[in-house]
Scaffold this active site. Structure first.
Site, PDB file in Angstrom:
ATOM      1  N   LYS A   1      -1.390 -15.222 -12.788  1.00  0.00           N
ATOM      2  CA  LYS A   1      -1.548 -15.436 -11.342  1.00  0.00           C
ATOM      3  C   LYS A   1      -2.523 -14.406 -10.785  1.00  0.00           C
ATOM      4  O   LYS A   1      -2.895 -13.449 -11.480  1.00  0.00           O
ATOM      5  CB  LYS A   1      -0.179 -15.325 -10.662  1.00  0.00           C
ATOM      6  CG  LYS A   1       0.435 -13.943 -10.770  1.00  0.00           C
ATOM      7  CD  LYS A   1       1.892 -13.936 -10.324  1.00  0.00           C
ATOM      8  CE  LYS A   1       2.477 -12.546 -10.475  1.00  0.00           C
ATOM      9  NZ  LYS A   1       3.934 -12.557 -10.341  1.00  0.00           N
TER      10      LYS A   1
ATOM     11  N   TYR B   1     -16.700  11.790   5.558  1.00  0.00           N
ATOM     12  CA  TYR B   1     -15.974  11.465   6.789  1.00  0.00           C
ATOM     13  C   TYR B   1     -14.728  12.328   6.918  1.00  0.00           C
ATOM     14  O   TYR B   1     -13.986  12.520   5.953  1.00  0.00           O
ATOM     15  CB  TYR B   1     -15.525  10.007   6.773  1.00  0.00           C
ATOM     16  CG  TYR B   1     -16.653   9.014   6.926  1.00  0.00           C
ATOM     17  CD1 TYR B   1     -17.450   9.010   8.074  1.00  0.00           C
ATOM     18  CD2 TYR B   1     -16.900   8.077   5.940  1.00  0.00           C
ATOM     19  CE1 TYR B   1     -18.474   8.087   8.220  1.00  0.00           C
ATOM     20  CE2 TYR B   1     -17.917   7.140   6.078  1.00  0.00           C
ATOM     21  CZ  TYR B   1     -18.702   7.151   7.227  1.00  0.00           C
ATOM     22  OH  TYR B   1     -19.707   6.247   7.372  1.00  0.00           O
TER      23      TYR B   1
ATOM     24  N   MET C   1     -16.831   3.446   2.345  1.00  0.00           N
ATOM     25  CA  MET C   1     -16.899   2.016   2.021  1.00  0.00           C
ATOM     26  C   MET C   1     -17.604   1.772   0.686  1.00  0.00           C
ATOM     27  O   MET C   1     -17.140   0.982  -0.137  1.00  0.00           O
ATOM     28  CB  MET C   1     -17.606   1.272   3.156  1.00  0.00           C
ATOM     29  CG  MET C   1     -17.614  -0.233   2.973  1.00  0.00           C
ATOM     30  SD  MET C   1     -18.463  -1.076   4.311  1.00  0.00           S
ATOM     31  CE  MET C   1     -17.239  -0.999   5.608  1.00  0.00           C
TER      32      MET C   1
HETATM   33  C1  LIG Z   1       4.463 -11.964 -11.557  1.00  0.00           C
HETATM   34  C2  LIG Z   1       5.631 -12.506 -12.260  1.00  0.00           C
HETATM   35  C3  LIG Z   1       5.928 -12.097 -13.567  1.00  0.00           C
HETATM   36  C4  LIG Z   1       5.158 -11.019 -14.286  1.00  0.00           C
HETATM   37  O1  LIG Z   1       5.544  -9.752 -13.824  1.00  0.00           O
HETATM   38  P1  LIG Z   1       4.943  -8.395 -14.479  1.00  0.00           P
HETATM   39  O2  LIG Z   1       5.701  -7.324 -13.823  1.00  0.00           O
HETATM   40  O3  LIG Z   1       3.489  -8.385 -14.117  1.00  0.00           O
HETATM   41  O4  LIG Z   1       5.144  -8.507 -15.927  1.00  0.00           O
HETATM   42  C5  LIG Z   1       6.983 -12.717 -14.220  1.00  0.00           C
HETATM   43  N1  LIG Z   1       7.718 -13.666 -13.598  1.00  0.00           N
HETATM   44  C6  LIG Z   1       7.476 -14.067 -12.335  1.00  0.00           C
HETATM   45  C7  LIG Z   1       8.336 -15.113 -11.706  1.00  0.00           C
HETATM   46  C8  LIG Z   1       6.433 -13.491 -11.615  1.00  0.00           C
HETATM   47  O5  LIG Z   1       6.199 -13.882 -10.361  1.00  0.00           O
END
Ligand SMILES: *Cc1c(COP(=O)(O)O)cnc(C)c1O
Length: 358
Positions: free
Chosen positions: A34, A254, A302
């Protein structure tokens, strides 16, 4: 051209996947990709994860992109679908879905007459995190409805997600709630994120769901990824574009957040918060110049930040800088900045060009 760039190392991804298999040798691996593979780029990273048994994504478009690219493994939508149209598309492309609430259950039941191909469902229990999932006392009823629904294949997977797999509280209470709530059922089970893969073998079961460890960062604050045998996948690099010779009492950048106590040389590095480097990184955050560890000074701006050259007399304009990667773990920058490696990896800005090696 501006020197700031990120490199994705496919060999490191393959290695980290093999580390998952060493820790959980009897489980299938759903590689979590993801958030554009935690900022590495979905289709840039997946060639390093081809041996995974499946991929977990958030958006339907990501799952469709993986199907289109030829991945035939299980593809799981981790939050399920958000509309009947998405449900149809998921079914058509054999994309598995999480079902975590009553609305999704109803959507499935209502769409069932029109669905030509039944879908695989991962039914999610809320075992105490109170984010997604059916409460334990409503779980069996949901499972029965799935079992009776013609839109749902019989290979249902029972899942939950842990809130504290990464700290001393561990997974025992949630695991207990889950196992009691599913006692006597003979469906495959999926529970473990990276922290549970690395620390809680009792939670491995049929499908593990590692994310962050695949990218070579640690799920456990204060424990180095290298101590688990993981290799960094992303390297964020740039160059020194100017050198300042400060006199005692002069300040940097800054807010004049750093004052030289003595004469000193300071590097100006072409990387800033618009590249995804954390603006909260304080004086002293580790950074590598020509392969040697140094520290940031002053406030991150930035497009630029400052690094200490007091012990690096050879370094100058054109010196290579590693913001994170091999020499400086992303987790070290994250810890100094009050965040986690996850956030830094995901936040690399679109303007940063990526290169793939390995
Ligand atoms: C993001 C996620 C994972 C992976 O988690 P990590 O801590 O990156 O290993 C596993 N299961 C679900 C449902 C997630 O949303």
């Amino acid at each position: 051209m501006r020197a700031t760039q990120a490199t994705v190392n496919l060999a490191a991804l393959r290695h980290n996947l093999s580390v998952v298999r060493q820790y959980a040798p009897h489980s299938k691996v759903l590689a979590v990709v993801k958030a554009d593979a935690y900022g590495h780029g979905l289709l840039r990273a997946t060639p390093g994860l081809e041996d995974a048994d499946g991929f977990g994504v958030l958006r339907l478009s990501e799952a469709l992109a993986l199907r289109e690219a030829g991945y035939s493994q299980t593809l799981l939508l981790l939050e399920g679908v958000f509309s009947a149209d998405e449900l149809m598309a998921a079914a058509e492309h054999a994309i598995s879905i999480v079902v975590h609430n009553e609305q999704q259950l109803q959507m499935l039941e209502q769409a069932a007459p029109q669905l030509q191909h039944p879908l695989q469902v991962f039914l999610k229990m809320n075992s105490g995190m109170n984010r997604l999932g059916f409460r334990p006392d409503a779980f069996l009823a949901a499972l029965e409805r799935l079992g009776a629904c013609s839109a749902v294949k019989s290979d249902i997977v029972l899942m939950t997600h842990f809130a504290t797999a990464d700290d001393e509280r561990g997974v025992a209470p949630a695991l207990d709630i889950f196992l009691r709530g599913t006692a006597g059922l003979s469906y495959p089970i999926s529970l473990a994120n990276s922290a549970a893969v690395l620390r809680h073998s009792t939670a491995h079961h049929d499908w593990v769901r590692p994310g962050i460890m695949l990218y070579g960062a640690s799920p456990v604050t204060g424990v180095a990824a290298a101590s688990y045998g993981l290799q960094p996948v992303m390297q964020l690099t740039s160059e020194v574009i100017a050198v300042q010779e400060l006199k005692a009492g002069e300040t940097l950048g800054y807010g004049a957040r750093f004052t030289a106590e003595d004469e000193m040389r300071v590097a100006v590095v072409a990387c800033g918060y618009a590249d995804g480097y954390p603006r909260h990184a304080p004086n002293g955050t580790p950074i590598a110049i020509d392969g040697r560890i140094s520290q940031t000074l002053g406030r991150v701006s930035m497009d630029m930040l400052f690094a200490d050259l007091r012990h690096l007399p050879q370094a100058g304009v054109g010196s290579k800088v590693e913001l994170w990667g091999q020499t400086v773990p992303v987790d070290a920058v994250a810890e100094a900045s009050g965040t986690v490696g996850y956030e830094l990896l995901c936040a690399v800005a679109p303007r940063v060009p990526f290169k793939v090696v390995g």
